[in-house]
Write a protein that holds these residues in place. Structure first.
Motif, PDB file in Angstrom:
ATOM      1  N   ARG A 213       5.384  -0.441 -14.968  1.00  0.00           N
ATOM      2  CA  ARG A 213       6.289  -0.641 -13.787  1.00  0.00           C
ATOM      3  C   ARG A 213       5.639   0.101 -12.803  1.00  0.00           C
ATOM      4  N   PHE A 214       5.572  -0.105 -11.349  1.00  0.00           N
ATOM      5  CA  PHE A 214       5.256   0.216 -10.218  1.00  0.00           C
ATOM      6  C   PHE A 214       6.097   0.569  -9.346  1.00  0.00           C
ATOM      7  N   ILE A 215       5.945   1.853  -8.771  1.00  0.00           N
ATOM      8  CA  ILE A 215       7.026   2.285  -7.774  1.00  0.00           C
ATOM      9  C   ILE A 215       6.303   2.794  -6.487  1.00  0.00           C
ATOM     10  N   ASP A 216       6.560   2.180  -5.406  1.00  0.00           N
ATOM     11  CA  ASP A 216       6.075   2.376  -4.126  1.00  0.00           C
ATOM     12  C   ASP A 216       7.011   3.356  -3.070  1.00  0.00           C
ATOM     13  N   ASN A 217       6.255   4.348  -2.504  1.00  0.00           N
ATOM     14  CA  ASN A 217       7.329   5.177  -1.848  1.00  0.00           C
ATOM     15  C   ASN A 217       7.798   4.513  -0.410  1.00  0.00           C
ATOM     16  N   ASN A 218       7.128   3.428  -0.029  1.00  0.00           N
ATOM     17  CA  ASN A 218       7.682   2.677   1.226  1.00  0.00           C
ATOM     18  C   ASN A 218       8.707   1.607   0.597  1.00  0.00           C
ATOM     19  N   ALA A 219       8.923   1.438  -0.443  1.00  0.00           N
ATOM     20  CA  ALA A 219      10.088   0.422  -1.192  1.00  0.00           C
ATOM     21  C   ALA A 219      11.499   1.335  -1.078  1.00  0.00           C
ATOM     22  N   PRO A 220      12.701   0.626  -1.186  1.00  0.00           N
ATOM     23  CA  PRO A 220      13.612   1.070  -1.183  1.00  0.00           C
ATOM     24  C   PRO A 220      13.680   2.108  -2.710  1.00  0.00           C
ATOM     25  N   ILE A 221      14.529   3.312  -2.487  1.00  0.00           N
ATOM     26  CA  ILE A 221      14.494   4.325  -3.659  1.00  0.00           C
ATOM     27  C   ILE A 221      15.257   3.700  -4.886  1.00  0.00           C
ATOM     28  N   GLY A 222      14.676   3.594  -6.111  1.00  0.00           N
ATOM     29  CA  GLY A 222      15.310   3.098  -7.393  1.00  0.00           C
ATOM     30  C   GLY A 222      14.571   1.774  -7.504  1.00  0.00           C
ATOM     31  N   THR A 223      13.833   1.382  -6.980  1.00  0.00           N
ATOM     32  CA  THR A 223      13.196   0.076  -7.135  1.00  0.00           C
ATOM     33  C   THR A 223      11.826  -0.055  -7.826  1.00  0.00           C
ATOM     34  N   SER A 224      11.493  -0.951  -8.403  1.00  0.00           N
ATOM     35  CA  SER A 224      10.137  -0.900  -9.197  1.00  0.00           C
ATOM     36  C   SER A 224       9.657  -2.414  -9.332  1.00  0.00           C
ATOM     37  N   ILE A 225       8.376  -2.638  -9.422  1.00  0.00           N
ATOM     38  CA  ILE A 225       8.060  -4.015  -9.858  1.00  0.00           C
ATOM     39  C   ILE A 225       7.026  -4.101 -11.061  1.00  0.00           C
ATOM     40  N   SER A 226       6.946  -5.168 -11.555  1.00  0.00           N
ATOM     41  CA  SER A 226       6.078  -5.495 -12.645  1.00  0.00           C
ATOM     42  C   SER A 226       4.741  -5.505 -12.497  1.00  0.00           C
ATOM     43  N   LEU A 227       4.068  -5.450 -13.609  1.00  0.00           N
ATOM     44  CA  LEU A 227       2.703  -5.710 -13.283  1.00  0.00           C
ATOM     45  C   LEU A 227       1.935  -6.919 -12.661  1.00  0.00           C
ATOM     46  N   THR A 228       2.786  -8.245 -12.975  1.00  0.00           N
ATOM     47  CA  THR A 228       2.485  -9.321 -12.324  1.00  0.00           C
ATOM     48  C   THR A 228       2.809  -9.349 -10.968  1.00  0.00           C
ATOM     49  N   GLU A 229       3.889  -8.730 -10.556  1.00  0.00           N
ATOM     50  CA  GLU A 229       4.251  -8.629  -9.082  1.00  0.00           C
ATOM     51  C   GLU A 229       2.956  -7.601  -8.328  1.00  0.00           C
ATOM     52  N   GLN A 230       2.672  -6.561  -8.806  1.00  0.00           N
ATOM     53  CA  GLN A 230       1.815  -5.781  -8.560  1.00  0.00           C
ATOM     54  C   GLN A 230       0.455  -6.488  -8.194  1.00  0.00           C
ATOM     55  N   LYS A 231       0.170  -7.287  -9.204  1.00  0.00           N
ATOM     56  CA  LYS A 231      -1.171  -7.977  -9.282  1.00  0.00           C
ATOM     57  C   LYS A 231      -0.998  -8.923  -7.699  1.00  0.00           C
ATOM     58  N   ALA A 232       0.130  -9.519  -7.430  1.00  0.00           N
ATOM     59  CA  ALA A 232       0.351 -10.424  -6.318  1.00  0.00           C
ATOM     60  C   ALA A 232       0.334  -9.667  -5.132  1.00  0.00           C
ATOM     61  N   ASN A 233       1.041  -8.235  -5.104  1.00  0.00           N
ATOM     62  CA  ASN A 233       0.808  -7.356  -3.868  1.00  0.00           C
ATOM     63  C   ASN A 233      -0.725  -6.993  -3.669  1.00  0.00           C
ATOM     64  N   ASP A 234      -1.728  -6.878  -4.872  1.00  0.00           N
ATOM     65  CA  ASP A 234      -2.903  -6.299  -4.380  1.00  0.00           C
ATOM     66  C   ASP A 234      -3.763  -7.565  -4.053  1.00  0.00           C
ATOM     67  N   GLN A 235      -3.329  -8.702  -4.194  1.00  0.00           N
ATOM     68  CA  GLN A 235      -3.867  -9.771  -3.587  1.00  0.00           C
ATOM     69  C   GLN A 235      -3.775 -10.043  -2.057  1.00  0.00           C
ATOM     70  N   LYS A 236      -2.610  -9.719  -1.879  1.00  0.00           N
ATOM     71  CA  LYS A 236      -2.311  -9.862  -0.373  1.00  0.00           C
ATOM     72  C   LYS A 236      -2.870  -8.681   0.247  1.00  0.00           C
ATOM     73  N   PHE A 237      -2.945  -7.360  -0.211  1.00  0.00           N
ATOM     74  CA  PHE A 237      -3.431  -6.557   0.398  1.00  0.00           C
ATOM     75  C   PHE A 237      -5.024  -6.690   0.690  1.00  0.00           C
ATOM     76  N   LEU A 238      -5.525  -7.414  -0.248  1.00  0.00           N
ATOM     77  CA  LEU A 238      -7.193  -7.878   0.082  1.00  0.00           C
ATOM     78  C   LEU A 238      -7.340  -8.808   0.824  1.00  0.00           C
ATOM     79  N   GLU A 239      -6.217  -9.642   0.993  1.00  0.00           N
ATOM     80  CA  GLU A 239      -6.320 -10.814   2.197  1.00  0.00           C
ATOM     81  C   GLU A 239      -6.396 -10.242   3.501  1.00  0.00           C
ATOM     82  N   LYS A 240      -5.942  -8.967   3.709  1.00  0.00           N
ATOM     83  CA  LYS A 240      -5.623  -8.107   5.084  1.00  0.00           C
ATOM     84  C   LYS A 240      -6.732  -7.339   5.221  1.00  0.00           C
ATOM     85  N   PHE A 241      -7.243  -6.509   4.079  1.00  0.00           N
ATOM     86  CA  PHE A 241      -8.289  -5.383   4.473  1.00  0.00           C
ATOM     87  C   PHE A 241      -9.527  -5.558   3.445  1.00  0.00           C
TER      88      PHE A 241
END
Length: 313
Positions: A213-241
């Motif tokens: 599970r992945f927890i981001d300090n910019n996300a609402p407290i108490g929320t986390s995402i899965s590895l699959t969701e983190q992979k998707a977020n990483d791809q979005k990040f690399l599309e911008k930077f």
């Protein structure tokens, strides 16, 4: 015949449960409630003499969560002395009604209760222990008996002992594990970060458990995402930077905690980026806390960074 008997039994059960019997009256306003609340205010203010004036000579205080069958309670003199202890040791003390609650006064019909009124309260106790810095913020339920002279005869308190235990433990130094500056898990984090920098994603994600599970300090407290969701977020990040480099800041620490037998690597990094939309160079400070299982896989990751840095013009 069986069906008739079943119906009769059902009716008997319904009649039994429908019967009611009163045993007194509950009051939302009562002189005994006023006494209890004024007693509480005196306690919070640290006025031992005033506290004493609200108590009957045979007053006893009990811990409602105690398992001691021989508990004889705390007498008036001892309890009054505790007022000074709280005043001297607890900063910012307050005791107030819990949200949505109010005290009740109960007058029972029982002959042995005829000269007593029971008062029950639900309150929040707050403060800071000034020797250890432990914060007190806990609910407390209390039952009082108030005699015919409007004096408090009995007080039974129900609250968690965990805060008191933490205060007691905080008086002495105690180790809670060991810190390493070189360790196999530190090596894993470094290899994971640099694989990501070099876009070797298969290798980078191989260091995580499939259920991580992945927890981001910019996300609402108490929320986390899965590895699959983190992979998707990483791809979005690399599309911008574009990643120019990822450089370690200082050095990582591996902490093996005795409590909970936890294995955590904390590492600090500088992400050197170029935002694709306007070619702006950004140096982003990132802190990762990676929790490992006993198989050497990362089971959770907390990331701390400023999202505003990524959006700044």
């Amino acid at each position: 015949m069986k069906k008739i008997i079943s119906i009769v039994l059902l009716m008997a059960v319904c009649i039994t449960y429908a019967q009611k019997k009163t045993n007194g009256t509950i009051y939302v306003e009562h002189p005994a409630i006023v006494t209890v609340e004024n007693f509480t205010k005196a306690f919070v203010s640290g006025d031992a003499d005033k506290v004493s004036s609200f108590l009957a000579d045979d007053f006893k205080s009990y811990d409602g969560t105690s398992t001691n069958k021989n508990d004889k309670g705390e007498d008036k003199d001892s309890y009054v002395k505790s007022v000074k202890f709280w005043k001297d040791n607890i900063d910012y003390l307050s005791i107030s009604r819990s949200q949505g609650s109010y005290p009740d006064a109960l007058e029972y019909k029982d002959a042995n209760q005829k000269d007593l009124v029971w008062v029950q309260t639900w309150e929040d106790v707050k403060g800071v222990h000034n020797k250890t810095g432990v914060k007190i913020d806990m609910p407390m339920h209390r039952l009082y008996t108030v005699d015919k002279n409007n004096k408090i005869k009995t007080m039974i308190s129900y609250s968690s002992s965990s805060i008191g235990d933490e205060i007691g433990s905080s008086y002495a130094d105690r180790k809670n594990g060991e810190i390493y500056n070189h360790h196999e898990y530190i090596n894993s984090v470094r290899k994971m970060i640099y694989a990501f920098e070099n876009k070797d994603f298969e290798k980078a994600y191989s260091f995580y458990d499939d259920k991580a599970r992945f927890i981001d300090n910019n996300a609402p407290i108490g929320t986390s995402i899965s590895l699959t969701e983190q992979k998707a977020n990483d791809q979005k990040f690399l599309e911008k930077f574009d990643i120019i480099s990822i450089d370690v800041s200082g050095y990582p620490d591996y902490l093996h905690y005795e409590m909970g037998n936890m294995s955590v690597v904390q590492s600090w990094w500088t992400y050197r980026l170029i935002r694709k939309s306007d070619k702006k160079k950004i140096n982003l400070a990132v802190l990762f806390l990676d929790n490992f299982d006993d198989k050497g896989k990362i089971i959770s990751e907390n990331s701390y960074y400023s999202e505003n840095m990524l959006d700044a013009k």
